[in-house]
Design a protein around this motif. Structure first.
Motif, short mmCIF file in Angstrom:
data_model
loop_
_atom_site.label_atom_id
_atom_site.label_comp_id
_atom_site.label_asym_id
_atom_site.label_seq_id
_atom_site.Cartn_x
_atom_site.Cartn_y
_atom_site.Cartn_z
N ASN A 1 -16.42 56.86 -115.54
CA ASN A 1 -16.54 55.99 -116.72
C ASN A 1 -16.98 54.56 -116.39
O ASN A 1 -16.78 53.65 -117.19
CB ASN A 1 -15.20 55.94 -117.49
N ASP A 2 -17.58 54.36 -115.22
CA ASP A 2 -18.09 53.04 -114.88
C ASP A 2 -19.44 53.19 -114.19
O ASP A 2 -19.52 53.56 -113.01
CB ASP A 2 -17.13 52.26 -113.97
N ASN A 3 -20.50 52.93 -114.92
CA ASN A 3 -21.86 53.09 -114.40
C ASN A 3 -22.44 51.81 -113.82
O ASN A 3 -23.64 51.76 -113.53
CB ASN A 3 -22.79 53.60 -115.51
N ASN B 1 -29.92 50.93 -120.73
CA ASN B 1 -28.73 51.77 -120.68
C ASN B 1 -27.52 50.84 -120.66
O ASN B 1 -27.13 50.32 -119.61
CB ASN B 1 -28.76 52.66 -119.44
N SER C 1 -24.38 51.19 -120.75
CA SER C 1 -23.22 51.53 -119.93
C SER C 1 -23.33 50.98 -118.52
O SER C 1 -22.33 50.83 -117.82
CB SER C 1 -23.03 53.05 -119.88
#
Length: 561
Positions: free
Chosen positions: A255-257, A536, A538
């Motif tokens: 959950n961390d890009n 993007n 994220s």
């Protein structure tokens, strides 16, 4: 790349001024190509540079280093299977970046309002210890003064240990002056009795900062400038003898890009440049522990703006148990940022060679960043210095004096801490490049990030200065109050913020700010947000945690992160 046309001497010896005005978005693209060409380890593929889009008004400052950070971040994320898409940077947002340390609002009050009503000193912990604002004399112990030499001025800096300065010059710290103007005149009456060379010698004898206000040409003639010129501004390299350390892939964090998610950083720094560097790393996903001495002073406002996403942990390195605890923390680090005097950490057992040996024993390379004022070699290399020292040395303060119409040799500080903020961005880029190379080739890396170098590259013909007509247009747009040699950085920041607030909507553009509903300081805590935006979202830089006070986390271990 086409030659950039400039005119010499408009702002004095060694200055280069554009022959025509170039809008900032267009000029940013030009300088991105230039810096890409001269930076070792950076991409030379012109197509990649086309992924960056600069948007915004014509007149702010240049955001090129952040664009380079974005390109390397994009490269890193590709190894994780993450596509960032296009990169965008708003140059209006970038124009505010040099003022990041003061762009704070809490409980509905700005930094300026908190300073005026006294609530700023009550925020968090009072870590300044009266070093700069206990009285008028201390406030003006950071200013530019005339010397005994004709047309030669000197940047005086009392460091954050003002009593040493006052004792060295036989001045009374508690002189009965009524205001800062009287304090300036009293200090001037003493400083002006010395030649610039005598001031240099006296300050070095007492371990104080300070620097002669050079013209750009005057600085380039010095041995120190010639030593610094042997190194690129973006300066990192693999450490000899570390090639057998294996590659270290970038962590994959659910959950961390963001590009540096899972990377561990130790910050050994205070004031602005080093903390900015590490704040940029936290926005890119890194976990940063800021190790702070409970004995050293630091400007109060910086805990409100430069600690987002960080852990702030107190350790006293004059005490052996605390040194042992720091050693344990460092053993888990990917990156170490030290921003004290060059090689000063060596005497405590945490110098470059010590950390390289630690990395060898654990069989995992690291990145070690030395951030200082004057560089890694030369006669001034181990001398202490602040942004003001770099501004005086490089010629920036001299140019500001000429731009404002003062007589020859007069120095005026740049109105924003550009050297600090640009050096922080350069250091973050160094870290990204070195971590990328560690992932591809293994080894440990050393980066040297230098305040004076960040200034001097901006004074080259390839960059060029604004024409006087452009400077006048900026002044007409924002109607800034007068800027003078006696003013401290805080005075100048207030001048700039007042101009922005009264004559633009910059401070109302909430898309430029990071907002925390709650922080240890209060409600609705705003700071300037990261500049880089990826298509993007994220993967875009962000801060997941608010700024925190000085020495806020009494206990720290990587296992608890």
């Amino acid at each position: 790349m086409a030659e950039h046309k400039t005119t010499e001497g408009v702002y004095g010896p060694g200055t280069y001024t554009d022959t025509e005005f170039i809008p900032i978005p267009q000029d940013s693209q030009r300088l991105l190509k230039h810096l890409a060409q001269i930076t070792p380890g950076f991409t030379k593929d012109p197509k990649i540079l086309e992924d960056v889009q600069f948007t915004g008004s014509d007149l702010p400052v240049l955001p090129v280093i952040h664009a380079m950070m974005a390109i390397v971040s994009k490269d890193i994320l590709a190894t994780k299977g993450v596509d960032t898409g296009k990169i965008s940077i708003d140059t209006d947002h970038a124009g505010m970046y040099p003022a990041m340390c003061s762009l704070v609002a809490i409980n509905g009050k700005t930094m300026v309002e908190m300073a005026k009503d006294g609530s700023l000193s009550k925020m968090g912990k009072n870590v300044e210890k009266g070093a700069m604002h206990a009285n008028h004399m201390r406030t003006r112990s950071w200013a530019i003064y005339p010397t005994r030499d004709k047309n030669v001025w000197y940047q005086v800096i009392a460091n954050l240990r003002p009593q040493i300065f006052f004792d060295a010059y036989g001045l009374d710290d508690n002189a009965p002056v009524k205001n800062v103007d009287e304090a300036y005149e009293l200090i001037k009456s003493v400083i002006s009795q010395y030649s610039a060379r005598e001031l240099e010698q006296k300050n070095m004898e007492h371990g104080l900062c300070g620097n002669t206000v050079f013209s750009p040409a005057g600085w380039r003639k010095t041995m120190m400038a010639k030593a610094l010129d042997r190194h690129p501004v973006i300066d990192y390299e693999k450490i000899v003898g570390s090639a057998d350390l294996p590659p270290v892939p970038f962590p994959i964090v659910p959950n961390d890009n963001r590009p540096l998610a899972g990377i561990k950083v130790v910050e050994l720094a205070r004031v602005i440049a080093g903390p900015v560097l590490c704040a940029l790393l936290t926005s890119l996903g890194a976990e940063v522990v800021k190790v702070q001495s409970p004995n050293l002073a630091d400007p109060n406002v910086l805990q409100l703006s430069l600690t987002p996403g960080k852990y702030t942990h107190p350790l006293d390195l004059t005490v052996e148990p605390d040194c042992q605890q720091l050693q344990k923390i460092l053993e888990g680090a990917d990156v170490i940022v030290q921003a004290f005097r060059l090689r000063s950490m060596k005497h405590k057992g945490f110098g470059l060679a010590d950390m390289v040996e630690m990395a060898r024993k654990r069989n995992k390379g690291l990145v070690y960043v030395d951030l200082n004022c004057y560089g890694q070699e030369g006669t001034y290399a181990e001398r202490p210095g602040y942004q003001q020292s770099a501004d005086a040395a490089s010629g920036c303060s001299y140019i500001m004096g000429r731009a404002y119409g003062f007589e020859e040799g007069t120095g005026v500080l740049p109105s924003l801490p550009v050297a600090d903020m640009m050096t922080g961005a350069v250091g973050a880029l160094d870290v990204l490049l070195a971590l990328r190379d560690r992932a591809q080739h293994g080894g440990s890396y050393h980066a040297s990030t230098v305040l004076v170098a960040s200034n001097t590259i901006q004074l080259t013909p390839e960059f060029g200065l604004y024409q006087r007509e452009t400077v006048q247009k900026v002044q007409e747009t924002f109607n800034f109050a007068k800027m003078t040699p006696d003013q401290h950085m805080e005075d100048l920041l207030i001048v700039v913020l007042d101009g922005w607030r009264s004559h633009s909507d910059l401070l109302q553009r909430k898309e430029f700010f990071a907002h925390f509903k709650e922080s240890p300081f209060g409600r609705d805590h705003y700071i300037l947000g990261p500049l880089i935006k990826f298509e993007n979202e994220s993967a875009s830089p962000r801060w997941d945690r608010s700024p925190v006070p000085f020495c806020f986390h009494e206990k720290f271990s990587w296992s608890a992160v």
